[in-house]
Scaffold this motif. Structure first.
Motif, PDB file in Angstrom:
ATOM      1  N   GLN A 115       2.273   4.591   0.985  1.00  0.00           N
ATOM      2  CA  GLN A 115       2.308   5.420   2.184  1.00  0.00           C
ATOM      3  C   GLN A 115       3.017   6.733   1.863  1.00  0.00           C
ATOM      4  OE1 GLN A 115       0.789   4.680   4.952  1.00  0.00           O
ATOM      5  NE2 GLN A 115       0.336   2.507   4.650  1.00  0.00           N
TER       6      GLN A 115
ATOM      7  N   LYS B 154       0.848  -1.188   0.000  1.00  0.00           N
ATOM      8  CA  LYS B 154       0.000   0.000   0.000  1.00  0.00           C
ATOM      9  C   LYS B 154       0.884   1.239   0.000  1.00  0.00           C
ATOM     10  CE  LYS B 154      -3.898  -2.155   2.401  1.00  0.00           C
ATOM     11  NZ  LYS B 154      -4.774  -2.113   3.612  1.00  0.00           N
TER      12      LYS B 154
ATOM     13  N   GLU C 190      -2.079   6.940   4.033  1.00  0.00           N
ATOM     14  CA  GLU C 190      -2.206   5.953   2.960  1.00  0.00           C
ATOM     15  C   GLU C 190      -2.951   6.565   1.789  1.00  0.00           C
ATOM     16  OE1 GLU C 190      -4.729   1.890   2.163  1.00  0.00           O
ATOM     17  OE2 GLU C 190      -3.856   2.182   4.160  1.00  0.00           O
TER      18      GLU C 190
ATOM     19  N   GLN D 241      -4.741   1.697   9.192  1.00  0.00           N
ATOM     20  CA  GLN D 241      -3.809   2.810   9.082  1.00  0.00           C
ATOM     21  C   GLN D 241      -3.598   3.505  10.417  1.00  0.00           C
ATOM     22  OE1 GLN D 241      -2.075   3.390   6.530  1.00  0.00           O
ATOM     23  NE2 GLN D 241      -1.069   5.296   7.107  1.00  0.00           N
TER      24      GLN D 241
END
Length: 593
Positions: A150, A148, A174, A592
């Motif tokens: 970041q 993912k 994110e 997150q």
């Protein structure tokens, strides 16, 4: 006396009883509050310790009877042996049911402690930025263990009274889409959450050279400047220097052979090079920072072990895997050639100049004028290498290395040059030389120096020339030209550092395998005694030490803005190394928050 019955009743006053009861409750409550405060104080120290050392909090099993309960609960047990309050509290939790007492050490309370400490840190940063007024921002993105995206946000500001430059992480968000418009929306959200007035006080932004960041029309830079035209964009100097290095290591055949084979040395059984010995391993020649330099120097320093390991791989694994055996033999033959040694020492000479500069450009307290001056001095140093004297010194270093080794090296081969037929109108043949040293000097070493010089011109062109001209007015050299005796009188009474940084190499976390210990090996000893190039910082230190902030408020603002302008986004990259600790492979399903 009760009328009608003739009986007498004694009335007992209840006020004293209620007062005594309330007093006891109040004392008990105060003792309980004081007891809980002592417990929470110890619990606050634990997250700070774990976060400072980059350690995980939770364990797989967190029951009282489990042996390994994670770092947080293990430290709670350790505190119980030293703190009477913590010992009493943990005993109470173990002896009582779960519903009768609120636990301060549950997974929910751990998260609340982390969140509370984080909010306090952000509050301190917001207060500092509020007093500093002007700030700049650096943004970069990477993938976490769950793939993912970041995005990290680092803010840069200068403390008014101490002149200390700070670069602080304020958010990690994110983002499924990293286009310029989406990043701008995320940027606005972060500034809103942190109460940052970016429309009026953001004066600089620093990103890498990716189109979504640097794009002139749809990049994050352009979206910010449409609202705040004063937010000067600075392309990260460390990234630009890395582009120079990436270009030079692939500019000619000899360079590609050297670093291409270094990659193979890393990827093929490098753990077998030092069995049962605690020595440095081969470093991967990646495209990040000075990894090419580290890989090259590591191979030269451990040359004999590398060659022996390749021979063992060829002899032991060659019969079973012909591909690996052939590759190990080719690598060994190439390393045992004078051509490799000469090209390797040529690049070692080049990296001895570029590596210290790379470290300087990653410092968080470097100002923009000092970075520009540093780049100009480096360019001049590279140009001075383009002479026969320097090349002959490199040849002598190669010969000394060859004589101190126990291996036999393949001599340089003379290449037969194909003569081209003269075309109509041509009167002379092309200049050609069959001397292998001359060919390497002209076609490899000098050619690489030309590529570096051209790359400096390409990647470090002064796009904001007017800003650099304004910043140069703050340099000590310009003040000296104008015979500004007032400034130098103040400087003589101020205790300023004599070197660029007292601790030249700080521990720098990185995504790659490079570390500060390896960089010490490739760094020139004289680089640690560099003069203080931070021109604006030096001037501002004198300005603050002399108490001139209120006397010259406009000049104070100018110096303040000049120091707040970003130089690189290296601080943002360093935060990603902590991301691997927080969200590792076991925690890929973490939310997150």
């Amino acid at each position: 006396m009760h009328h009608g019955t003739g009986k007498m009743y004694r009335v007992v006053p209840q006020s004293n009883y209620f007062f005594t009861f309330n007093t006891c409750n109040s004392r008990t409550k105060k003792k309980e509050v004081a007891f809980n405060k002592e417990v929470v104080k110890d619990l606050i120290d634990i997250p700070i310790f774990l976060a400072s050392n980059g350690l995980a909090f939770r364990g797989h099993r967190e029951g009282w009877k489990n042996r390994n309960r994670g770092n947080f609960l293990s430290l709670v047990d350790l505190f119980s042996k030293r703190s009477p309050c913590m010992a009493a509290y943990t005993s109470k939790l173990q002896n009582s049911s779960k519903k009768s007492h609120v636990s301060f050490i549950s997974k929910l309370r751990q998260n609340q402690l982390i969140d509370s400490i984080g909010k306090i840190i952000l509050t301190v940063i917001q207060t500092d930025v509020k007093y500093a007024r002007f700030f700049s921002i650096s943004i970069d993105s990477t993938f976490d263990a769950s793939r993912k995206e970041q995005v990290a946000f680092v803010i840069r500001y200068v403390h008014n009274k101490t002149s200390i430059i700070s670069e602080r992480l304020i958010a990690v968000k994110e983002s499924s889409n990293t286009s310029g418009s989406e990043l701008f929306t995320l940027f606005q959200l972060v500034c809103s959450e942190r109460n940052l007035d970016w429309k009026n006080y953001l004066i600089g932004q620093s990103y890498d050279g990716a189109p979504n960041m640097r794009g002139q029309f749809e990049g994050l830079r352009s979206h910010v400047q449409k609202v705040n035209s004063s937010a000067l964009y600075v392309w990260c100097h460390a990234h630009r220097l890395n582009l120079v290095l990436s270009r030079v290591v692939g500019c000619c055949k000899d360079a590609m052979n050297v670093f291409g084979n270094l990659v193979e040395c890393y990827e093929r059984h490098y753990k077998q090079l030092y069995p049962k010995q605690q020595m440095c391993q081969l470093k991967r020649a990646a495209t990040t920072r000075m990894s090419f330099s580290v890989a090259l120097v590591t191979v030269l320093d451990t040359f004999e072990a590398v060659v022996v390991a390749l021979d063992e791989i060829q002899s032991k694994e060659g019969p079973d895997d012909k591909k690996i055996g052939h590759l190990a033999g080719c690598l060994s033959d190439y390393l045992l050639s004078e051509r490799f040694l000469l090209i390797a020492h040529c690049f070692k000479k080049i990296f001895s100049i570029l590596a210290p500069v790379n470290q300087i450009l990653q410092k968080s307290d470097l100002d923009l004028l000092a970075a520009v001056n540093c780049i100009e001095e480096t360019r001049e140093s590279i140009r001075k290498l383009c002479c026969d004297t320097v090349f002959m010194d490199i040849v002598k270093e190669k010969e000394y290395f060859e004589s101190s080794s126990s291996f036999c090296f393949t001599k340089l081969k003379k290449f037969h040059i194909r003569r081209k037929k003269l075309m109509p109108g041509e009167t002379s043949q092309d200049d050609s030389s069959q001397d292998p040293l001359h060919n390497i000097k002209v076609n490899s070493f000098f050619y690489c120096l030309d590529i570096i010089d051209q790359s400096f011109e390409t990647y470090f062109s002064k796009e904001s020339l007017e800003v650099y001209k304004d910043l140069s007015l703050f340099s000590r050299k310009r003040l000296k030209d104008f015979n500004n005796t007032i400034y130098f009188n103040f400087e003589s009474t101020s205790n300023l550092p004599k070197t660029f940084h007292e601790n030249h190499l700080e521990s720098i976390d990185s995504q790659d395998d490079c570390d500060s210990e390896d960089l010490e090996n490739i760094e020139d000893e004289n680089s640690k005694e560099k003069n203080n190039l931070s021109n604006i910082t030096t001037v501002y230190d004198v300005f603050v030490a002399g108490g001139l902030i209120e006397v010259f408020p406009t000049l104070n603002n100018a110096l303040h803005i000049a120091l707040t302008l970003p130089v690189s986004s290296a601080s943002t990259e360093r935060k990603f190394s902590k991301l691997k600790i927080v969200k590792n492979r076991l925690r890929t399903t973490m939310t997150q928050e």
